[in-house]
Design an enzyme around this catalytic site. Structure first.
Site, PDB file in Angstrom:
ATOM      1  N   PHE A 135      36.805  36.374  34.347  1.00 13.63           N
ATOM      2  CA  PHE A 135      38.106  36.211  33.363  1.00 13.63           C
ATOM      3  C   PHE A 135      38.619  35.188  33.636  1.00 13.63           C
ATOM      4  CE2 PHE A 135      37.883  40.412  30.296  1.00 13.63           C
ATOM      5  CZ  PHE A 135      36.901  40.102  31.025  1.00 13.63           C
ATOM      6  N   VAL A 137      42.086  34.032  32.411  1.00  8.32           N
ATOM      7  CA  VAL A 137      43.068  33.769  31.265  1.00  8.32           C
ATOM      8  C   VAL A 137      44.081  33.830  31.417  1.00  8.32           C
ATOM      9  CG1 VAL A 137      44.794  35.599  30.142  1.00  8.32           C
ATOM     10  CG2 VAL A 137      42.022  36.317  30.978  1.00  8.32           C
ATOM     11  N   GLY A 138      44.768  32.587  30.564  1.00  7.25           N
ATOM     12  CA  GLY A 138      47.093  32.509  31.089  1.00  7.25           C
ATOM     13  C   GLY A 138      46.179  31.191  32.012  1.00  7.25           C
ATOM     14  N   TYR A 140      44.381  30.908  35.220  1.00  6.01           N
ATOM     15  CA  TYR A 140      43.795  31.156  35.861  1.00  6.01           C
ATOM     16  C   TYR A 140      42.336  29.574  35.492  1.00  6.01           C
ATOM     17  CZ  TYR A 140      45.677  35.021  38.750  1.00  6.01           C
ATOM     18  OH  TYR A 140      45.983  35.463  39.539  1.00  6.01           O
ATOM     19  N   ASP A 225      35.335  37.624  40.486  1.00  2.00           N
ATOM     20  CA  ASP A 225      37.224  36.984  39.961  1.00  2.00           C
ATOM     21  C   ASP A 225      36.937  35.556  40.225  1.00  2.00           C
ATOM     22  OD1 ASP A 225      38.017  39.445  40.321  1.00  2.00           O
ATOM     23  OD2 ASP A 225      39.446  39.174  42.676  1.00  2.00           O
ATOM     24  N   ILE A 226      37.898  35.030  39.404  1.00  2.62           N
ATOM     25  CA  ILE A 226      37.075  33.387  39.568  1.00  2.62           C
ATOM     26  C   ILE A 226      38.157  32.592  40.158  1.00  2.62           C
ATOM     27  CG2 ILE A 226      39.179  33.352  37.521  1.00  2.62           C
ATOM     28  CD1 ILE A 226      35.475  31.981  37.053  1.00  2.62           C
ATOM     29  N   GLY A 249      38.904  42.948  54.375  1.00  2.00           N
ATOM     30  CA  GLY A 249      40.346  43.391  54.832  1.00  2.00           C
ATOM     31  C   GLY A 249      40.156  44.454  55.704  1.00  2.00           C
ATOM     32  N   TYR A 250      39.225  45.760  55.130  1.00  2.00           N
ATOM     33  CA  TYR A 250      39.073  46.434  55.497  1.00  2.00           C
ATOM     34  C   TYR A 250      37.589  46.910  56.609  1.00  2.00           C
ATOM     35  CZ  TYR A 250      43.357  47.246  52.856  1.00  2.00           C
ATOM     36  OH  TYR A 250      44.473  46.573  52.363  1.00  2.00           O
ATOM     37  N   GLU A 318      40.071  48.351  41.247  1.00  2.00           N
ATOM     38  CA  GLU A 318      39.252  48.261  42.280  1.00  2.00           C
ATOM     39  C   GLU A 318      39.173  49.386  42.834  1.00  2.00           C
ATOM     40  OE1 GLU A 318      39.360  44.885  45.153  1.00  2.00           O
ATOM     41  OE2 GLU A 318      41.323  46.695  46.117  1.00  2.00           O
TER      42      GLU A 318
HETATM   43  C1  UD2 Z   1      42.665  41.539  44.055  1.00  2.12           C
HETATM   44  C2  UD2 Z   1      40.930  41.897  43.603  1.00  2.12           C
HETATM   45  C3  UD2 Z   1      40.651  42.075  42.145  1.00  2.12           C
HETATM   46  C4  UD2 Z   1      41.178  42.638  41.712  1.00  2.12           C
HETATM   47  C5  UD2 Z   1      43.015  42.879  41.939  1.00  2.12           C
HETATM   48  C6  UD2 Z   1      43.526  44.431  41.563  1.00  2.12           C
HETATM   49  C7  UD2 Z   1      40.723  40.414  45.715  1.00  2.12           C
HETATM   50  C8  UD2 Z   1      39.813  39.395  46.216  1.00  2.12           C
HETATM   51  N1  UD2 Z   1      40.546  40.915  44.128  1.00  2.12           N
HETATM   52  O1  UD2 Z   1      42.180  40.404  43.405  1.00  2.12           O
HETATM   53  O2  UD2 Z   1      39.247  42.264  42.397  1.00  2.12           O
HETATM   54  O3  UD2 Z   1      40.682  44.081  42.664  1.00  2.12           O
HETATM   55  O4  UD2 Z   1      43.086  42.781  43.525  1.00  2.12           O
HETATM   56  O5  UD2 Z   1      44.722  44.269  41.841  1.00  2.12           O
HETATM   57  O6  UD2 Z   1      40.421  41.513  46.372  1.00  2.12           O
HETATM   58  N2  UD2 Z   1      43.124  37.079  35.863  1.00  2.12           N
HETATM   59  C9  UD2 Z   1      43.056  35.825  35.065  1.00  2.12           C
HETATM   60  N3  UD2 Z   1      44.370  36.067  34.459  1.00  2.12           N
HETATM   61  C10 UD2 Z   1      45.858  36.645  34.995  1.00  2.12           C
HETATM   62  C11 UD2 Z   1      45.456  37.308  36.150  1.00  2.12           C
HETATM   63  C12 UD2 Z   1      43.987  38.126  36.252  1.00  2.12           C
HETATM   64  O7  UD2 Z   1      42.296  36.101  34.447  1.00  2.12           O
HETATM   65  O8  UD2 Z   1      46.460  36.436  34.611  1.00  2.12           O
HETATM   66  C13 UD2 Z   1      41.030  37.004  36.497  1.00  2.12           C
HETATM   67  C14 UD2 Z   1      40.942  36.489  37.588  1.00  2.12           C
HETATM   68  O9  UD2 Z   1      39.598  36.318  37.222  1.00  2.12           O
HETATM   69  C15 UD2 Z   1      41.097  36.684  38.248  1.00  2.12           C
HETATM   70  C16 UD2 Z   1      40.897  37.939  38.965  1.00  2.12           C
HETATM   71  O10 UD2 Z   1      41.445  39.085  36.726  1.00  2.12           O
HETATM   72  O11 UD2 Z   1      40.523  36.574  39.147  1.00  2.12           O
HETATM   73  C17 UD2 Z   1      41.850  39.093  39.226  1.00  2.12           C
HETATM   74  O12 UD2 Z   1      43.306  38.108  39.192  1.00  2.12           O
HETATM   75  P1  UD2 Z   1      44.101  38.251  40.957  1.00  2.12           P
HETATM   76  O13 UD2 Z   1      42.864  36.836  41.231  1.00  2.12           O
HETATM   77  O14 UD2 Z   1      45.151  37.825  40.699  1.00  2.12           O
HETATM   78  O15 UD2 Z   1      44.034  39.523  41.830  1.00  2.12           O
HETATM   79  P2  UD2 Z   1      44.114  40.145  43.200  1.00  2.12           P
HETATM   80  O16 UD2 Z   1      44.070  38.591  43.899  1.00  2.12           O
HETATM   81  O17 UD2 Z   1      45.098  40.468  43.611  1.00  2.12           O
END
Ligand code: UD2
Length: 371
Positions: A135, A137-138, A140, A225-226, A249-250, A318
């Site tokens: 994904f 989005v926005g 990303y 995740d992208i 982390g765990y 998750e």
């Molecule tokens: C963690 C997890 C992620 C998810 C999330 C839930 C890791 C490395 N990743 O990532 O898998 O479980 O926590 O809270 O542990 N995205 C968009 N647009 C947005 C927001 C998100 O495209 O505005 C997509 C994008 O593909 C991104 C993914 O959703 O890689 C996960 O979002 P994040 O990277 O902001 O979340 P993060 O880093 O907390």
């Protein structure tokens, strides 16, 4: 005489009824059987041992049994070609600094626990179609270029890979020239006001799109995740019925009660204290298409139930993923080599950083700010 005729009529009516019932039962059984056959057929493709088997629509009409008898594949098959040269495996030497098997006897995959020559040969012979669902989005969308360019170089190279990019801005999908067998498919979805909406929405959109499209185009599926890049090869060793990655982390945590599972009983993702194997990341998970479909849909359904009850699981999908994997064990557990992070130094047991989460300014990149 009349009585006799009446009796004969009754008998032949009974016969007709019996024959009809039998026919209906046979038809019903055939329908159920062919239903099974269709759903598990996809994997049952001809391999190169059987070039005489045409890969045409006619194949779809074959029953799994016929297909298998003709030498095609089943999930879990580990066939290898003859004449392959590789180092002899040892029963004495291997990784001693880490555990490479789970207590349910599944492989725990680290560098040095497999020979890529062998694992790639096995899965390449199978020649599966692999879907990668991401994904963007926005803001990303900015991560797409690095992800795709590094994926081209390192992710299942030599396999058939399609990147399904779910985005609200098709214009920003970069034109990356991919390698042979690698493709891009763009799926337009709405924008979101909250990052939580995107993260959880992934389960909904993936469920819908697998149903509508991907099921007909892929045998394996990865959710990723992208905001990550590939630094080193990820190959056939990562494929299995259901593969999950240990959260970096765990993974050394010896107290399962300290895992960030959902601890509120009101949520569907609730895991009580005293339970748990590992803590898995939702940033990379994969498996056989139908297994992944079950799991993605489970996360979607469970988060919808939570929504009805006015609760959102602590780590969104998750948390649901971790609950599912506790009671439906993965068939391969991948070490944090398969998702490290540019935030953290690499310890000695992570000999290869294969995929890594990029450093990002959460506040700047998310529609509603940071964590
Ligand atoms: C963690 C997890 C992620 C998810 C999330 C839930 C890791 C490395 N990743 O990532 O898998 O479980 O926590 O809270 O542990 N995205 C968009 N647009 C947005 C927001 C998100 O495209 O505005 C997509 C994008 O593909 C991104 C993914 O959703 O890689 C996960 O979002 P994040 O990277 O902001 O979340 P993060 O880093 O907390």
């Amino acid at each position: 005489m009349l009585q006799r005729v009446e009796m004969m009529r009754n008998i032949s009516r009974t016969h007709v009824l019996i024959i009809l019932t039998l026919l209906l039962t046979i038809l019903g059984a055939t329908y159920i059987y062919s239903g099974d056959a269709i759903s598990s057929f996809r994997f049952c493709e001809p391999c190169e041992d059987n070039p005489q088997l045409p890969l045409t629509d006619a194949m779809k009409d074959l029953k799994v049994k016929d297909c298998l008898e003709n030498g095609a594949w089943r999930i879990g098959d580990l066939k290898m070609q003859t004449g392959l040269h590789y180092a002899q495996p040892s029963t004495q030497k291997g990784r001693t600094d880490v555990n490479s098997v789970t207590n349910w006897n599944a492989p725990l995959v680290w560098d040095g626990t497999f020979d890529p020559v062998v694992t790639d040969a096995i899965y390449k012979k199978m020649d599966p179609r692999v879907a990668v669902v991401v994904f963007a989005v926005g803001k990303y969308t900015r991560f797409l270029k690095g992800f795709l360019e590094s994926g081209k170089k390192y992710f299942l190279v030599g396999f058939r890979v399609t990147y399904y990019i779910f985005t609200d801005n098709e214009q920003e999908v970069p034109k990356v020239e991919l390698g042979s067998g690698q493709k891009i498919s763009i799926i337009t979805i709405p924008s979101a006001k909250r990052w939580q909406e995107v993260v959880l929405g992934r389960m909904k959109w993936a469920t819908i799109t697998i149903d509508k499209q991907i099921r007909n185009e892929a045998d394996y599926l990865f959710m990723m995740d992208i905001d990550s890049v590939f630094y080193n090869p990820v190959g056939g060793e990562s494929l299995s019925q259901l593969s999950a990655v240990l959260h970096r982390g765990y993974y050394k945590n010896t107290n399962r009660d300290a895992f960030p599972y959902e601890r509120r009983p009101l949520s569907e993702a609730y895991i009580p204290a005293g339970e748990g194997d590992y803590y898995y990341t939702a940033a990379v998970w994969g498996g056989y298409l139908e297994e992944m479909y079950k799991l993605v849909k489970y996360c979607y359904m469970k988060s919808e139930e939570d929504k009805k009850n006015g609760i959102e699981a602590v780590w969104q999908e998750e948390s649901h993923l971790n609950k599912y994997l506790l009671y439906n064990k993965p068939t391969k557990v991948l070490s944090p080599e398969y998702l490290w992070s540019d935030y953290d130094a690499v310890p000695a047991d992570i000999r290869v950083k294969r995929i890594s989460q990029l450093i990002k300014d959460y506040k700047e990149v998310r529609p509603n700010g940071g964590h």
